[in-house]
Scaffold this motif. Structure first.
Motif, short mmCIF file in Angstrom:
data_model
loop_
_atom_site.label_atom_id
_atom_site.label_comp_id
_atom_site.label_asym_id
_atom_site.label_seq_id
_atom_site.Cartn_x
_atom_site.Cartn_y
_atom_site.Cartn_z
N GLU A 79 33.32 -3.20 -38.72
CA GLU A 79 34.78 -3.15 -38.65
C GLU A 79 35.28 -1.71 -38.68
OE1 GLU A 79 38.66 -4.61 -38.41
OE2 GLU A 79 36.77 -5.65 -38.15
N ARG A 80 34.68 -0.87 -39.53
CA ARG A 80 35.05 0.54 -39.61
C ARG A 80 34.81 1.25 -38.28
NH1 ARG A 80 31.05 3.86 -42.81
NH2 ARG A 80 30.01 3.59 -40.83
N ASP A 81 33.64 1.02 -37.68
CA ASP A 81 33.33 1.65 -36.40
C ASP A 81 34.29 1.19 -35.31
OD1 ASP A 81 31.26 2.95 -37.66
OD2 ASP A 81 29.70 1.57 -36.94
N SER A 82 34.64 -0.08 -35.34
CA SER A 82 35.59 -0.62 -34.37
C SER A 82 36.96 0.04 -34.53
CB SER A 82 35.69 -2.13 -34.55
OG SER A 82 36.74 -2.64 -33.79
N VAL A 106 41.23 3.95 -32.96
CA VAL A 106 42.08 5.11 -33.28
C VAL A 106 41.85 6.22 -32.26
CG1 VAL A 106 42.39 6.97 -34.97
CG2 VAL A 106 42.35 4.59 -35.72
N GLU A 107 40.61 6.48 -31.92
CA GLU A 107 40.31 7.52 -30.94
C GLU A 107 40.92 7.18 -29.58
OE1 GLU A 107 36.08 8.02 -30.96
OE2 GLU A 107 36.08 8.83 -33.00
N ALA A 108 40.87 5.92 -29.20
CA ALA A 108 41.46 5.50 -27.94
C ALA A 108 42.98 5.68 -27.97
CB ALA A 108 41.10 4.04 -27.64
N LEU A 109 43.61 5.35 -29.09
CA LEU A 109 45.05 5.53 -29.22
C LEU A 109 45.44 7.00 -29.16
CD1 LEU A 109 45.93 2.87 -31.95
CD2 LEU A 109 46.59 2.84 -29.54
N ARG A 110 44.66 7.84 -29.81
CA ARG A 110 44.94 9.28 -29.78
C ARG A 110 44.79 9.82 -28.37
NH1 ARG A 110 41.88 11.34 -35.25
NH2 ARG A 110 43.50 10.69 -36.69
#
Length: 185
Positions: free
Chosen positions: A75-78, A83-87
């Motif tokens: 879940e953390r990795d997901s 978050v990286e995709a949103l940034r």
């Protein structure tokens, strides 16, 4: 309820702190019986069964916690990927902005609580405040002296000195004013 032995029959995931104490009590009682009497084989068999049951419970708990830990990692990795995709979607040069370094700070200009002054400006303001506090203390002491009558006697003496200085030379009148001000302080 069935007594403390009932705790050994429960699922490890339904155990409470009271059940753990009950299991401890049962195992302790069996150990005492082992050392106390002729029924050693029967007590030994019961104790062995209970110890095996406790070990099975511990194994189940460890297995369950390992599964839960692995689920949390996934879940953390997901979430990190999300978050990286949103940034990346938010700002095209996002990869450059993320690697600013430890001595850099990203400030949200719409945040009303953002820092508005540099550290040097804050130091200057604090230094000025401390100087003003010192001046205030001097003025308060002078006021206290005026109230108690100490300075009024000195004022008469200072005025006499001023008259003498102004009579002797016109060029030193400014110097005498500064000296009287300094004397007052």
């Amino acid at each position: 309820d069935g007594g403390p032995e009932r705790a050994l029959e429960k699922s490890p995931f339904q155990l409470t702190a009271g059940d753990v104490y009950d299991i401890s009590s049962v195992v302790g009682r069996d150990l005492l019986q082992l050392s106390a009497g002729p029924r050693v084989p029967a007590a030994l068999a019961r104790l062995q069964f209970r110890i095996v049951r406790v070990l099975e419970m511990l194994e189940a708990l460890v297995s369950e916690s390992s599964l839960a830990e692995e689920q949390l990692r996934v879940e953390r990795d997901s979430l990190r990927r999300e978050v990286e995709a949103l940034r990346a979607a938010r700002c095209p040069g996002g990869a450059q902005q993320l690697s600013l370094g430890p001595d850099k700070m990203v400030i949200d200009l719409t945040d009303p609580n953002r820092p508005r002054f540099t550290l040097q400006e804050l130091r200057d303001v604090l230094q000025e405040r401390n100087q003003l506090k010192a001046q205030l203390l001097v003025v308060q002491e002078e006021l206290q002296c005026y109230k108690s009558g100490i300075i009024s006697q000195r004022k008469d003496q200072t005025e006499e000195l001023e008259k003498e200085a102004s009579g002797s030379s016109a060029g030193t009148s400014k110097d005498s004013e500064e000296k009287t001000i300094i004397k007052r302080l």
